[in-house]
Design a protein around this motif. Structure first.
Motif, PDB file in Angstrom:
ATOM      1  N   THR A  99      -0.976   2.198  -6.423  1.00 51.15           N
ATOM      2  CA  THR A  99      -0.053   1.329  -5.688  1.00 51.15           C
ATOM      3  C   THR A  99      -0.659  -0.050  -5.490  1.00 51.15           C
ATOM      4  O   THR A  99      -0.007  -1.081  -5.708  1.00 51.15           O
ATOM      5  CB  THR A  99       0.301   1.952  -4.327  1.00 51.15           C
ATOM      6  OG1 THR A  99       0.947   3.208  -4.539  1.00 51.15           O
ATOM      7  CG2 THR A  99       1.217   1.039  -3.537  1.00 51.15           C
ATOM      8  N   TYR A 143       7.801   4.257   1.982  1.00 51.46           N
ATOM      9  CA  TYR A 143       7.680   4.451   3.422  1.00 51.46           C
ATOM     10  C   TYR A 143       9.035   4.873   3.980  1.00 51.46           C
ATOM     11  O   TYR A 143      10.040   4.190   3.803  1.00 51.46           O
ATOM     12  CB  TYR A 143       7.226   3.140   4.069  1.00 51.46           C
ATOM     13  CG  TYR A 143       7.182   3.141   5.573  1.00 51.46           C
ATOM     14  CD1 TYR A 143       6.340   4.016   6.255  1.00 51.46           C
ATOM     15  CD2 TYR A 143       7.969   2.254   6.309  1.00 51.46           C
ATOM     16  CE1 TYR A 143       6.278   4.003   7.646  1.00 51.46           C
ATOM     17  CE2 TYR A 143       7.910   2.230   7.691  1.00 51.46           C
ATOM     18  CZ  TYR A 143       7.070   3.115   8.347  1.00 51.46           C
ATOM     19  OH  TYR A 143       7.012   3.098   9.724  1.00 51.46           O
ATOM     20  N   GLN A 161      -3.080   7.792  -5.639  1.00 55.13           N
ATOM     21  CA  GLN A 161      -1.809   7.126  -5.318  1.00 55.13           C
ATOM     22  C   GLN A 161      -2.049   5.759  -4.687  1.00 55.13           C
ATOM     23  O   GLN A 161      -1.400   4.777  -5.058  1.00 55.13           O
ATOM     24  CB  GLN A 161      -0.983   8.005  -4.382  1.00 55.13           C
ATOM     25  CG  GLN A 161       0.385   7.407  -4.061  1.00 55.13           C
ATOM     26  CD  GLN A 161       1.254   8.357  -3.258  1.00 55.13           C
ATOM     27  OE1 GLN A 161       0.919   9.514  -3.058  1.00 55.13           O
ATOM     28  NE2 GLN A 161       2.393   7.875  -2.798  1.00 55.13           N
ATOM     29  N   LEU A 162      -2.992   5.669  -3.738  1.00 51.81           N
ATOM     30  CA  LEU A 162      -3.292   4.389  -3.109  1.00 51.81           C
ATOM     31  C   LEU A 162      -3.857   3.407  -4.126  1.00 51.81           C
ATOM     32  O   LEU A 162      -3.499   2.221  -4.148  1.00 51.81           O
ATOM     33  CB  LEU A 162      -4.278   4.585  -1.957  1.00 51.81           C
ATOM     34  CG  LEU A 162      -4.740   3.305  -1.244  1.00 51.81           C
ATOM     35  CD1 LEU A 162      -3.556   2.549  -0.628  1.00 51.81           C
ATOM     36  CD2 LEU A 162      -5.785   3.622  -0.170  1.00 51.81           C
ATOM     37  N   HIS A 168       6.531  -3.742   7.132  1.00 51.19           N
ATOM     38  CA  HIS A 168       7.360  -3.031   6.155  1.00 51.19           C
ATOM     39  C   HIS A 168       8.642  -3.824   5.939  1.00 51.19           C
ATOM     40  O   HIS A 168       9.001  -4.694   6.725  1.00 51.19           O
ATOM     41  CB  HIS A 168       7.672  -1.598   6.619  1.00 51.19           C
ATOM     42  CG  HIS A 168       8.439  -1.521   7.900  1.00 51.19           C
ATOM     43  ND1 HIS A 168       7.821  -1.424   9.133  1.00 51.19           N
ATOM     44  CD2 HIS A 168       9.778  -1.523   8.160  1.00 51.19           C
ATOM     45  CE1 HIS A 168       8.734  -1.364  10.081  1.00 51.19           C
ATOM     46  NE2 HIS A 168       9.926  -1.427   9.525  1.00 51.19           N
ATOM     47  N   THR A 208       0.823  -1.218   0.000  1.00 53.00           N
ATOM     48  CA  THR A 208       0.000   0.000   0.000  1.00 53.00           C
ATOM     49  C   THR A 208       0.852   1.261   0.000  1.00 53.00           C
ATOM     50  O   THR A 208       0.334   2.359  -0.167  1.00 53.00           O
ATOM     51  CB  THR A 208      -0.941   0.025   1.219  1.00 53.00           C
ATOM     52  OG1 THR A 208      -0.156  -0.049   2.418  1.00 53.00           O
ATOM     53  CG2 THR A 208      -1.926  -1.143   1.166  1.00 53.00           C
ATOM     54  N   ASP A 209       2.162   1.123   0.189  1.00 53.56           N
ATOM     55  CA  ASP A 209       3.069   2.275   0.206  1.00 53.56           C
ATOM     56  C   ASP A 209       4.389   1.834  -0.396  1.00 53.56           C
ATOM     57  O   ASP A 209       5.002   0.865   0.082  1.00 53.56           O
ATOM     58  CB  ASP A 209       3.255   2.768   1.647  1.00 53.56           C
ATOM     59  CG  ASP A 209       4.022   4.084   1.737  1.00 53.56           C
ATOM     60  OD1 ASP A 209       4.601   4.517   0.717  1.00 53.56           O
ATOM     61  OD2 ASP A 209       4.048   4.676   2.838  1.00 53.56           O
ATOM     62  N   ARG A 251      13.911   4.690   1.954  1.00 59.08           N
ATOM     63  CA  ARG A 251      12.497   4.425   1.728  1.00 59.08           C
ATOM     64  C   ARG A 251      12.279   2.945   1.430  1.00 59.08           C
ATOM     65  O   ARG A 251      13.072   2.312   0.728  1.00 59.08           O
ATOM     66  CB  ARG A 251      11.960   5.300   0.591  1.00 59.08           C
ATOM     67  CG  ARG A 251      12.043   6.784   0.948  1.00 59.08           C
ATOM     68  CD  ARG A 251      11.354   7.679  -0.064  1.00 59.08           C
ATOM     69  NE  ARG A 251      11.451   9.085   0.336  1.00 59.08           N
ATOM     70  CZ  ARG A 251      10.607   9.676   1.168  1.00 59.08           C
ATOM     71  NH1 ARG A 251       9.607   9.001   1.685  1.00 59.08           N
ATOM     72  NH2 ARG A 251      10.756  10.948   1.499  1.00 59.08           N
ATOM     73  N   ASP A 299      -5.136   0.682   5.242  1.00 56.86           N
ATOM     74  CA  ASP A 299      -5.053   1.320   3.924  1.00 56.86           C
ATOM     75  C   ASP A 299      -5.631   0.405   2.850  1.00 56.86           C
ATOM     76  O   ASP A 299      -6.310   0.863   1.925  1.00 56.86           O
ATOM     77  CB  ASP A 299      -3.601   1.658   3.586  1.00 56.86           C
ATOM     78  CG  ASP A 299      -3.035   2.771   4.463  1.00 56.86           C
ATOM     79  OD1 ASP A 299      -3.832   3.456   5.133  1.00 56.86           O
ATOM     80  OD2 ASP A 299      -1.807   2.932   4.479  1.00 56.86           O
ATOM     81  N   ARG A 316       5.821  -0.991   2.073  1.00 53.59           N
ATOM     82  CA  ARG A 316       5.029  -1.223   3.286  1.00 53.59           C
ATOM     83  C   ARG A 316       3.624  -1.684   2.921  1.00 53.59           C
ATOM     84  O   ARG A 316       3.083  -1.287   1.881  1.00 53.59           O
ATOM     85  CB  ARG A 316       4.955   0.063   4.109  1.00 53.59           C
ATOM     86  CG  ARG A 316       4.326  -0.090   5.499  1.00 53.59           C
ATOM     87  CD  ARG A 316       4.204   1.261   6.168  1.00 53.59           C
ATOM     88  NE  ARG A 316       3.765   1.150   7.566  1.00 53.59           N
ATOM     89  CZ  ARG A 316       3.124   2.105   8.212  1.00 53.59           C
ATOM     90  NH1 ARG A 316       2.835   3.253   7.604  1.00 53.59           N
ATOM     91  NH2 ARG A 316       2.755   1.943   9.474  1.00 53.59           N
TER      92      ARG A 316
END
Length: 413
Positions: A181, A122, A177-178, A317, A118-119, A129, A137, A132
């Protein structure tokens, strides 16, 4: 171990020379340009090999060590009548790869989506970065963006309520964005599923539960593993990522029991595992070092990475390669012990192809002008490989010396 990295072909921003300089001897790649389900022609396989080996005369050699992945057509996963034709194509692709000297082929059996996050950026405490996954989410996407029928039943009441509240405060940019992703779907891909048609893909699995998907997987392996055994290929399944159901889709390669059932469904050495410590390590009930000890002879390929579970155990993550919830010392020790067992038994293949899976985006790879595939930037994987090689070196030397001492004691008696 045979040190490798994944390479997505000529358009990969990480070059073959980057892999060489990282210390790799093998390349993990696939013919991504070919449609899923077609036969991989010998000419296409040889062209990729020639591209990888083009600089071998003047620089440290590389070779195509592992196919990742030879994808399984969705009709096979669904058990449709057309599956036998696609299985025949898969069998021929295995024969063609073997004829070209490629001995290890990875695949997965995840419906619709491949790995899910979902990210993709992160921020870690050191400013690098990572990838995650956050359960709430994902619930936002499922309940409020996709609006999947029946999705409410898959989430705790508190999670569903929090997801709806979160969605109400999200900007249009955050929603986009979500969505992108979540729908990215395939490693190394920059093309996501279209939201408008995504529910149609899910609907095709409405009548397929975990038992039916398992049966379809076992049918597939019973047809292809004997061919792999005949031509000398180690066929190895990648576990589910994450290792629990999503979007109402079953996932059946998540636990030790799942793996044991698959290996028993066609009990030949060729029917084996891609042992991904990151995917399996998300579940606290998976004993990774113990699984290596029990399944070692059937492990053909290794992904070494570690994840860190968060307060909600479904949140995680990607941690540093020697941190997180995976006991990497115990894992690498078990893998080296398996290699030493193979050497002592005089087996033909003793070295396990290993790649440092998923690296943090860091240093110059954080440059916004620099394009990298999520999880596959150069510098983060270089750091991971360096750490893992050092750990392996120390363990192999210590274990080898232990064996030598024991042998000397036996001789002296």
């Amino acid at each position: 171990m045979l040190h490798t990295m994944r390479w997505f072909g000529p358009n990969d921003p990480v070059s073959l020379f980057d892999l060489r300089q990282a210390g790799c001897a093998g390349v993990v790649t696939a013919l991504h340009q070919l449609p899923v389900g077609v036969v991989w022609p010998v000419a296409e396989i040889q062209a990729r090999q020639q591209l990888i080996e083009a600089s071998n005369q003047t620089h440290s050699p590389l070779h195509w060590a592992v196919v990742e992945s030879l994808p399984v057509h969705e009709d096979i996963k669904k058990g449709r009548p057309s599956r036998d034709a696609y299985i025949a194509n898969y069998q021929q692709s295995l024969r063609n790869l073997a004829a070209c000297g490629v001995r290890t082929v990875c695949y997965n059996f995840m419906p619709v989506l491949d790995w899910s996050r979902t990210d993709l950026s992160y921020e870690m405490p050191d400013g690098s970065r990572a990838l995650r996954f956050v359960w709430q989410d994902f619930a936002v996407f499922d309940l409020c963006i996709l609006k999947r029928p029946g999705a409410e039943a898959d989430y705790e009441l508190a999670v569903a309520a929090a997801a709806r509240q979160q969605f109400a405060g999200m900007s249009a940019e955050a929603i986009t964005q979500l969505t992108n992703t979540t729908l990215l779907g395939l490693p190394g891909s920059e093309e996501a599923f279209e939201l408008s048609h995504f529910q149609d893909y899910l609907d095709e699995y409405k009548a397929i539960d975990a038992a039916a998907l398992t049966a379809n997987l076992h049918y597939f392996i019973q047809q292809v593993a004997p061919v792999a055994e005949e031509v000398g290929i180690g066929l190895c399944i990648h576990p589910d990522d994450p290792p629990f159901p999503l979007l109402g889709l079953p996932r059946v390669v998540s636990t030790e029991a799942d793996l044991a059932g698959l290996l028993a469904a066609c009990d030949v050495r060729a029917n084996g595992l891609t042992f991904c410590t990151g995917s399996l390590g998300v579940r606290p009930d998976n004993d990774l070092a113990g699984m290596i000890a029990r399944f070692g002879a059937r492990i053909h390929f290794v992904h070494l990475r570690t994840t860190k579970r968060e307060e909600n155990p479904r949140n995680f993550h990607e941690a540093d390669h020697l941190a997180g919830d995976v006991d990497m010392y115990a894992v690498v020790r078990a893998l080296v012990e398996e290699e030493l067992r193979r050497e002592a038994a005089g087996e033909e293949i003793t070295a396990l192809p290993m790649r440092p899976d998923h690296g943090h985006q860091m240093l110059d790879d954080l440059n916004t002008a620099k394009r990298t595939y999520p999880g596959y930037s150069a510098i983060g994987r270089l750091r991971g490989l360096a750490e893992l090689r050092g750990l392996e070196y120390g363990l192999r030397r210590a274990l080898t010396e232990e064996v030598n001492v024991k042998n000397e004691e036996v001789i002296s008696r």
